[in-house]
Structures are given as structure tokens and as C-alpha cells.
Design a protein around this motif. Sequence first.
Motif, short mmCIF file in Angstrom:
data_model
loop_
_atom_site.label_atom_id
_atom_site.label_comp_id
_atom_site.label_asym_id
_atom_site.label_seq_id
_atom_site.Cartn_x
_atom_site.Cartn_y
_atom_site.Cartn_z
N VAL A 40 54.77 -113.01 -23.53
CA VAL A 40 54.56 -112.28 -24.79
C VAL A 40 53.88 -110.94 -24.51
N ILE A 41 52.93 -110.92 -23.59
CA ILE A 41 52.26 -109.67 -23.22
C ILE A 41 53.26 -108.71 -22.59
N ILE A 42 54.14 -109.25 -21.76
CA ILE A 42 55.17 -108.42 -21.12
C ILE A 42 56.08 -107.82 -22.18
N ARG A 43 56.53 -108.64 -23.13
CA ARG A 43 57.44 -108.14 -24.18
C ARG A 43 56.76 -107.05 -25.01
N LYS A 44 55.49 -107.23 -25.34
CA LYS A 44 54.79 -106.21 -26.12
C LYS A 44 54.70 -104.91 -25.31
N THR A 45 54.36 -105.04 -24.05
CA THR A 45 54.23 -103.86 -23.20
C THR A 45 55.58 -103.17 -23.00
N LEU A 46 56.63 -103.96 -22.80
CA LEU A 46 57.97 -103.38 -22.69
C LEU A 46 58.34 -102.62 -23.96
N GLY A 47 57.94 -103.15 -25.11
CA GLY A 47 58.19 -102.46 -26.38
C GLY A 47 57.52 -101.11 -26.42
N GLN A 48 56.29 -101.04 -25.93
CA GLN A 48 55.56 -99.76 -25.90
C GLN A 48 56.23 -98.79 -24.92
N LEU A 49 56.64 -99.31 -23.77
CA LEU A 49 57.29 -98.46 -22.77
C LEU A 49 58.65 -97.98 -23.26
N LYS A 50 59.34 -98.83 -24.00
CA LYS A 50 60.62 -98.44 -24.60
C LYS A 50 60.41 -97.34 -25.63
N ALA A 51 59.41 -97.50 -26.48
CA ALA A 51 59.11 -96.48 -27.51
C ALA A 51 58.77 -95.14 -26.88
N ALA A 52 58.20 -95.17 -25.68
CA ALA A 52 57.85 -93.94 -24.97
C ALA A 52 59.03 -93.36 -24.19
N GLY A 53 60.16 -94.05 -24.22
CA GLY A 53 61.34 -93.55 -23.53
C GLY A 53 61.33 -93.77 -22.03
N LEU A 54 60.55 -94.74 -21.57
CA LEU A 54 60.46 -94.99 -20.13
C LEU A 54 61.38 -96.10 -19.66
N VAL A 55 61.69 -97.06 -20.55
CA VAL A 55 62.55 -98.18 -20.17
C VAL A 55 63.59 -98.44 -21.25
N GLU A 56 64.60 -99.18 -20.82
CA GLU A 56 65.60 -99.70 -21.74
C GLU A 56 65.52 -101.21 -21.64
N VAL A 57 65.55 -101.87 -22.78
CA VAL A 57 65.48 -103.33 -22.81
C VAL A 57 66.75 -103.85 -23.45
N ALA A 58 67.45 -104.73 -22.74
CA ALA A 58 68.69 -105.31 -23.25
C ALA A 58 68.35 -106.46 -24.18
N ALA A 59 68.73 -106.35 -25.43
CA ALA A 59 68.48 -107.41 -26.41
C ALA A 59 69.43 -108.56 -26.17
N GLY A 60 68.96 -109.75 -26.41
CA GLY A 60 69.81 -110.93 -26.30
C GLY A 60 69.93 -111.43 -24.87
N VAL A 61 70.67 -110.70 -24.06
CA VAL A 61 70.89 -111.14 -22.67
C VAL A 61 69.63 -110.99 -21.82
N GLY A 62 68.72 -110.16 -22.28
CA GLY A 62 67.48 -109.98 -21.55
C GLY A 62 67.63 -109.01 -20.40
N GLY A 63 66.52 -108.57 -19.92
CA GLY A 63 66.51 -107.64 -18.81
C GLY A 63 66.07 -106.26 -19.25
N ALA A 64 65.46 -105.57 -18.32
CA ALA A 64 64.97 -104.22 -18.59
C ALA A 64 65.26 -103.35 -17.38
N LYS A 65 65.29 -102.04 -17.61
CA LYS A 65 65.47 -101.11 -16.50
C LYS A 65 64.80 -99.79 -16.84
N LEU A 66 64.48 -99.04 -15.79
CA LEU A 66 63.90 -97.72 -15.96
C LEU A 66 64.95 -96.76 -16.50
N LEU A 67 64.52 -95.83 -17.32
CA LEU A 67 65.43 -94.80 -17.83
C LEU A 67 65.39 -93.54 -16.98
#
Length: 145
Positions: A40-67
Motif C-alpha cells: 500500500v505504501i508503494i502504491r501511494k508513493t507510485l501515485g505521487q511519482l506518477k503525478a510528478a511525471g516520473l513514472v508510468e503505472v500500468a493499471a490492471g496488469v500491474g507494473g511501473a516504469k520510468l518515464l
Amino acid sequence: MQFSFRMPVAVQILLCLAKFDGVFKLTSNFLASSVNVNPVIIRKTLGQLKAAGLVEVAAGVGGAKLLRTPGEITLREVFQAVEEDEDLFHIQDNPNPQCPVGRNIQQVLGKRLALVKDNMLADFAQMTLADLLADIDSAEQEHNK
């Protein structure tokens, strides 16, 4: 006084995304196992990083990557993405106005603490994820000797 753990967690997440891209599916569960925190902490942090334009998070299938490449992401950006209250120190809200120290502490100490913060952010602006990845590689070489 203890500072927030949000930035170190965010940096570790980003380093994992850079280091393990294409090697593992970079889900919140995978990242949580590296950081050793609840997903849950990871998901919250990924959300913040996504909002800042640093990462992309794939909904459903899961997974993240740097932008962007690790060399293009500074620690200053990470700090600003995840630290909700960027004040490093909290000065007492209600010092005694009858005391010469109390009535001036916010102004006097506040200026100095603002300078410390500005210097820290300037240092962070010079440090990238690529720098930390190189440090990890060096540390791993030492570990494997």
C-alpha cells in the motif's frame, strides 16, 4: 528528530525500476519486497511519482516504469514529488511573546533553516538516479569480493 521516510522509499522504488526494467515485472508487491514495506505504501508513493511525471503505472496488469532516463531524474524532483510538507523542521507555533528569544525564534531560526533547505535542494538538484545506480554497482562489486 526524525525526517520523513517518503523520499528514501521513493528513491529506492525508482532505483528498482531502473535496475530491474525488463528483468522482472515491477509490481507494487515486487517493489515492496525490496523496500520491505507494505505494498500500500508503494502504491501511494507510485501515485505521487506518477503525478510528478516520473513514472508510468500500468493499471490492471500491474507494473511501473520510468518515464525518463535515470540521468535525467534528480533527487530534488523526487523530494518535491513525495514530501507533502517540505519544511524540514517545525518551529514551535506558540513561543512566549514576552521572551526575547520566544518572540524572535521563528524569524531568526526560520531564516537559517530556510537556507539549510535551499542548500539541500541545490545539492539534490546535482544528484541523479544514475549517480546512485553507479554507487549501487560499486557497492555490489565490493560486496562480491
